[in-house]
Design a protein around this motif. Structure first.
Motif, PDB file in Angstrom:
ATOM      1  N   GLY A 250      60.359  38.237 -63.622  1.00 19.87           N
ATOM      2  CA  GLY A 250      61.224  37.081 -63.815  1.00 19.87           C
ATOM      3  C   GLY A 250      62.599  37.256 -63.220  1.00 19.87           C
ATOM      4  N   GLY A 251      62.668  37.968 -62.088  1.00 16.63           N
ATOM      5  CA  GLY A 251      63.948  38.196 -61.435  1.00 16.63           C
ATOM      6  C   GLY A 251      64.747  39.332 -62.044  1.00 16.63           C
ATOM      7  N   GLN A 252      64.154  40.063 -62.983  1.00 19.18           N
ATOM      8  CA  GLN A 252      64.840  41.176 -63.635  1.00 19.18           C
ATOM      9  C   GLN A 252      64.187  42.496 -63.254  1.00 19.18           C
ATOM     10  OE1 GLN A 252      64.569  41.287 -67.906  1.00 19.18           O
ATOM     11  NE2 GLN A 252      66.255  42.739 -68.116  1.00 19.18           N
ATOM     12  N   PRO A 253      64.975  43.500 -62.783  1.00 18.45           N
ATOM     13  CA  PRO A 253      64.404  44.808 -62.465  1.00 18.45           C
ATOM     14  C   PRO A 253      63.992  45.531 -63.740  1.00 18.45           C
ATOM     15  CG  PRO A 253      66.785  44.896 -62.296  1.00 18.45           C
ATOM     16  CD  PRO A 253      66.431  43.457 -62.557  1.00 18.45           C
ATOM     17  N   VAL A 254      62.790  46.113 -63.731  1.00 17.08           N
ATOM     18  CA  VAL A 254      62.300  46.838 -64.904  1.00 17.08           C
ATOM     19  C   VAL A 254      61.613  48.120 -64.447  1.00 17.08           C
ATOM     20  CG1 VAL A 254      61.946  44.689 -66.191  1.00 17.08           C
ATOM     21  CG2 VAL A 254      60.034  45.715 -64.942  1.00 17.08           C
ATOM     22  N   LEU A 255      61.435  49.034 -65.392  1.00 17.66           N
ATOM     23  CA  LEU A 255      60.662  50.245 -65.162  1.00 17.66           C
ATOM     24  C   LEU A 255      59.366  50.135 -65.949  1.00 17.66           C
ATOM     25  CD1 LEU A 255      63.125  53.292 -65.462  1.00 17.66           C
ATOM     26  CD2 LEU A 255      62.049  52.396 -63.410  1.00 17.66           C
ATOM     27  N   GLN A 256      58.274  50.467 -65.301  1.00 17.82           N
ATOM     28  CA  GLN A 256      56.980  50.470 -65.961  1.00 17.82           C
ATOM     29  C   GLN A 256      56.494  51.915 -66.041  1.00 17.82           C
ATOM     30  OE1 GLN A 256      54.769  47.703 -63.522  1.00 17.82           O
ATOM     31  NE2 GLN A 256      55.450  45.940 -64.735  1.00 17.82           N
ATOM     32  N   VAL A 257      56.259  52.378 -67.261  1.00 15.96           N
ATOM     33  CA  VAL A 257      55.897  53.768 -67.513  1.00 15.96           C
ATOM     34  C   VAL A 257      54.560  53.823 -68.227  1.00 15.96           C
ATOM     35  CG1 VAL A 257      56.669  55.961 -68.509  1.00 15.96           C
ATOM     36  CG2 VAL A 257      58.361  54.269 -67.775  1.00 15.96           C
ATOM     37  N   ALA A 258      53.655  54.678 -67.752  1.00 14.62           N
ATOM     38  CA  ALA A 258      52.324  54.807 -68.348  1.00 14.62           C
ATOM     39  C   ALA A 258      52.348  55.766 -69.529  1.00 14.62           C
ATOM     40  CB  ALA A 258      51.315  55.266 -67.293  1.00 14.62           C
ATOM     41  N   ASP A 259      53.237  55.493 -70.494  1.00 18.47           N
ATOM     42  CA  ASP A 259      53.347  56.297 -71.706  1.00 18.47           C
ATOM     43  C   ASP A 259      53.504  55.371 -72.900  1.00 18.47           C
ATOM     44  OD1 ASP A 259      53.270  58.945 -70.647  1.00 18.47           O
ATOM     45  OD2 ASP A 259      55.325  58.712 -69.951  1.00 18.47           O
ATOM     46  N   GLY A 260      53.005  55.807 -74.059  1.00  8.52           N
ATOM     47  CA  GLY A 260      53.229  55.072 -75.284  1.00  8.52           C
ATOM     48  C   GLY A 260      54.671  55.149 -75.715  1.00  8.52           C
ATOM     49  N   PHE A 261      55.012  54.472 -76.826  1.00  8.72           N
ATOM     50  CA  PHE A 261      56.417  54.341 -77.199  1.00  8.72           C
ATOM     51  C   PHE A 261      57.096  55.683 -77.465  1.00  8.72           C
ATOM     52  CE2 PHE A 261      59.810  54.038 -80.331  1.00  8.72           C
ATOM     53  CZ  PHE A 261      60.675  53.165 -79.689  1.00  8.72           C
ATOM     54  N   ASP A 262      56.475  56.534 -78.283  1.00  9.78           N
ATOM     55  CA  ASP A 262      57.142  57.785 -78.653  1.00  9.78           C
ATOM     56  C   ASP A 262      57.525  58.606 -77.431  1.00  9.78           C
ATOM     57  OD1 ASP A 262      57.048  57.204 -81.312  1.00  9.78           O
ATOM     58  OD2 ASP A 262      55.259  58.388 -81.724  1.00  9.78           O
ATOM     59  N   ARG A 263      56.587  58.724 -76.502  1.00  6.33           N
ATOM     60  CA  ARG A 263      56.852  59.544 -75.326  1.00  6.33           C
ATOM     61  C   ARG A 263      57.823  58.856 -74.376  1.00  6.33           C
ATOM     62  NH1 ARG A 263      52.207  62.724 -71.848  1.00  6.33           N
ATOM     63  NH2 ARG A 263      53.627  64.115 -70.749  1.00  6.33           N
ATOM     64  N   ALA A 264      57.677  57.536 -74.218  1.00  9.84           N
ATOM     65  CA  ALA A 264      58.596  56.800 -73.342  1.00  9.84           C
ATOM     66  C   ALA A 264      60.016  56.843 -73.900  1.00  9.84           C
ATOM     67  CB  ALA A 264      58.122  55.358 -73.187  1.00  9.84           C
ATOM     68  N   TRP A 265      60.156  56.698 -75.216  1.00  9.51           N
ATOM     69  CA  TRP A 265      61.475  56.763 -75.849  1.00  9.51           C
ATOM     70  C   TRP A 265      62.113  58.122 -75.596  1.00  9.51           C
ATOM     71  CZ3 TRP A 265      65.035  53.772 -78.213  1.00  9.51           C
ATOM     72  CH2 TRP A 265      65.985  54.394 -79.020  1.00  9.51           C
ATOM     73  N   ARG A 266      61.328  59.166 -75.747  1.00  4.95           N
ATOM     74  CA  ARG A 266      61.818  60.530 -75.549  1.00  4.95           C
ATOM     75  C   ARG A 266      62.234  60.745 -74.098  1.00  4.95           C
ATOM     76  NH1 ARG A 266      57.349  63.053 -76.819  1.00  4.95           N
ATOM     77  NH2 ARG A 266      57.806  62.888 -79.036  1.00  4.95           N
ATOM     78  N   ARG A 267      61.411  60.307 -73.157  1.00  5.79           N
ATOM     79  CA  ARG A 267      61.703  60.517 -71.736  1.00  5.79           C
ATOM     80  C   ARG A 267      62.960  59.755 -71.311  1.00  5.79           C
ATOM     81  NH1 ARG A 267      57.030  59.142 -67.879  1.00  5.79           N
ATOM     82  NH2 ARG A 267      58.314  60.361 -66.450  1.00  5.79           N
ATOM     83  N   VAL A 268      63.092  58.500 -71.760  1.00  9.69           N
ATOM     84  CA  VAL A 268      64.257  57.696 -71.397  1.00  9.69           C
ATOM     85  C   VAL A 268      65.522  58.300 -71.994  1.00  9.69           C
ATOM     86  CG1 VAL A 268      65.383  55.447 -71.688  1.00  9.69           C
ATOM     87  CG2 VAL A 268      62.963  55.563 -71.061  1.00  9.69           C
ATOM     88  N   GLY A 269      65.443  58.788 -73.240  1.00  7.35           N
ATOM     89  CA  GLY A 269      66.609  59.413 -73.863  1.00  7.35           C
ATOM     90  C   GLY A 269      67.071  60.630 -73.096  1.00  7.35           C
ATOM     91  N   VAL A 356      68.377  54.777 -60.973  1.00  5.22           N
ATOM     92  CA  VAL A 356      68.796  56.089 -61.450  1.00  5.22           C
ATOM     93  C   VAL A 356      67.772  56.645 -62.440  1.00  5.22           C
ATOM     94  CG1 VAL A 356      70.500  57.313 -62.852  1.00  5.22           C
ATOM     95  CG2 VAL A 356      71.259  55.789 -61.038  1.00  5.22           C
ATOM     96  N   LEU A 357      67.340  55.838 -63.379  1.00  4.43           N
ATOM     97  CA  LEU A 357      66.358  56.272 -64.359  1.00  4.43           C
ATOM     98  C   LEU A 357      65.023  56.584 -63.696  1.00  4.43           C
ATOM     99  CD1 LEU A 357      67.091  53.801 -67.313  1.00  4.43           C
ATOM    100  CD2 LEU A 357      67.799  56.187 -67.087  1.00  4.43           C
ATOM    101  N   ALA A 358      64.629  55.752 -62.739  1.00  2.00           N
ATOM    102  CA  ALA A 358      63.350  55.980 -62.048  1.00  2.00           C
ATOM    103  C   ALA A 358      63.380  57.306 -61.271  1.00  2.00           C
ATOM    104  CB  ALA A 358      63.048  54.816 -61.100  1.00  2.00           C
ATOM    105  N   ASP A 359      64.496  57.587 -60.606  1.00  2.00           N
ATOM    106  CA  ASP A 359      64.603  58.837 -59.841  1.00  2.00           C
ATOM    107  C   ASP A 359      64.512  60.045 -60.765  1.00  2.00           C
ATOM    108  OD1 ASP A 359      64.855  57.455 -57.488  1.00  2.00           O
ATOM    109  OD2 ASP A 359      67.043  57.585 -57.416  1.00  2.00           O
TER     110      ASP A 359
END
Length: 362
Positions: A250-269, A356-359
């Motif tokens: 929808g015109g917004q840049p997003v990151l798509q990660v093949a991880d469930g919430f707990d792991r995605a939350w940890r990785r992003v943090g 930055v987050l994707a890199d």
């Protein structure tokens, strides 16, 4: 000491260091700053200054070093039950889990960094976040006769040309606390062929150094040296995480990660910690990190987003506040950038943050 002599000595040290053999786990940090002498009320130290742009060796803030240690309550760091501390791993990411609440861990962890030669520039007890100043691993210096003779005479120029800082984040869980340690490094490089001018530039994150400090923190919390080494060496790795993929929704840049919430939350943090964002608050139930961000100056022609943010000459714009939201469905997660009001952000800054987050999540 004049500049030519200083750089001649630096070159001598570099050549000697290249010939020395140091143990891979030898660590002896010395703070690049000095202990502060001013106290500030605790309620004024919760939102500390933006340490991403502090020049190595700059003035530190928050509570005074000695006063903080003297007034800290005497909480024992050893426990009767050694099994309440363990190390866990997911891919290249490691953290320790302690069956104690964050309130019981804050002072032992704070003492841990002081004992390892660091000062703290950020102390946010309410968020479970503390960050060290920039410090030099003096164990990397050559232990040679020349240094022994000159000693303190040239201590100011006897340098490894590297500085490190570490951020500790404590996440409350149903049974205790998860503790994460993230590393950021800088290195001094020459800017001309004459090698008489240098600048500080970022260097890659060192996961092995993060693991070593996690291991040492386990010892501080009551685990024996032998048990901590065995834990760091034998902890089983979960399947490696997949790289984050940038998409447009929808015109917004997003990151798509093949991880469930707990792991995605940890990785992003961890990614926010490693790339230097200032986390002002977080709401795990809602999947939101509240962060501050400063727009890079394109005229700097920096190698990356945080390429030359340590220069004294460059002015930075006022920080802006964003929300980084992690939403999951099954084993997949989407990371989006929201503005301060919680609305989808579609600006160029949002695109930079996503990149930055994707890199970092590669």
């Amino acid at each position: 000491m004049n500049t030519p002599l200083r750089f001649a000595l630096l070159a001598l040290v570099a050549s000697l260091a290249a010939c020395s053999v140091l143990e891979s786990d030898k660590i002896d940090y010395k703070s690049a700053g000095k202990a502060p002498t001013l106290e500030v009320p605790p309620d004024l130290s919760q939102l500390s200054r933006d340490n991403r742009y502090a020049i190595p060796g700059g003035v530190v803030s928050a509570n005074a070093y000695e006063a903080g240690r003297a007034n800290a309550p005497g909480i024992p760091t050893a426990v009767d039950k050694l099994g309440d501390v363990r190390m866990e791993r997911a891919g290249n990411e490691r953290w320790i889990v302690v069956d104690r609440p964050p309130e019981q861990l804050w002072d032992p962890v704070r003492d841990f960094w002081m004992e390892n030669g660091f000062l703290l520039t950020t102390e946010q007890r309410n968020l479970g976040i503390m960050e060290t100043d920039w410090a030099e691993n003096r164990a990397k210096l050559p232990q040679d006769p020349i240094r022994s003779v000159l000693g303190k005479l040239i201590d100011s120029v006897y340098s490894t040309g590297e500085l490190d800082r570490f951020r500790t984040r404590m996440e409350r869980t149903a049974k205790g606390t998860e503790i994460y340690i993230s590393h950021r490094g800088m290195q001094e490089v020459y800017t001309n062929q004459r090698q008489d001018q240098t600048v500080w530039q970022p260097r890659p994150v060192d996961p092995e150094l993060e693991t070593e400090f996690l291991r040492r923190l386990m010892v501080k919390l009551g685990v024996s040296q032998e048990q901590s080494r065995a834990a760091a060496a034998s902890v089983a790795a979960a399947p490696a995480s997949r790289s984050a993929t940038i998409a447009n929704v929808g015109g917004q840049p997003v990151l798509q990660v093949a991880d469930g919430f707990d792991r995605a939350w940890r990785r992003v943090g961890l990614s926010l910690d490693r790339t230097g964002f200032t986390v002002e608050d977080r709401d795990r139930a809602a999947g939101i990190y509240y962060v501050r961000y400063v727009t890079p100056n394109p005229e700097r022609k920096e190698p990356g987003l945080f390429g030359k943010l340590f220069s004294r000459d460059n002015k930075t714009e006022a920080p802006m506040k964003y929300r980084i939201r992690v939403q999951s469905q099954g084993n997949a997660s989407t990371v989006t950038v929201l503005n301060e009001a919680g609305q989808p952000e579609r600006s160029e800054n949002a695109q930079r943050i996503v990149r930055v987050l994707a890199d970092d999540l590669k």
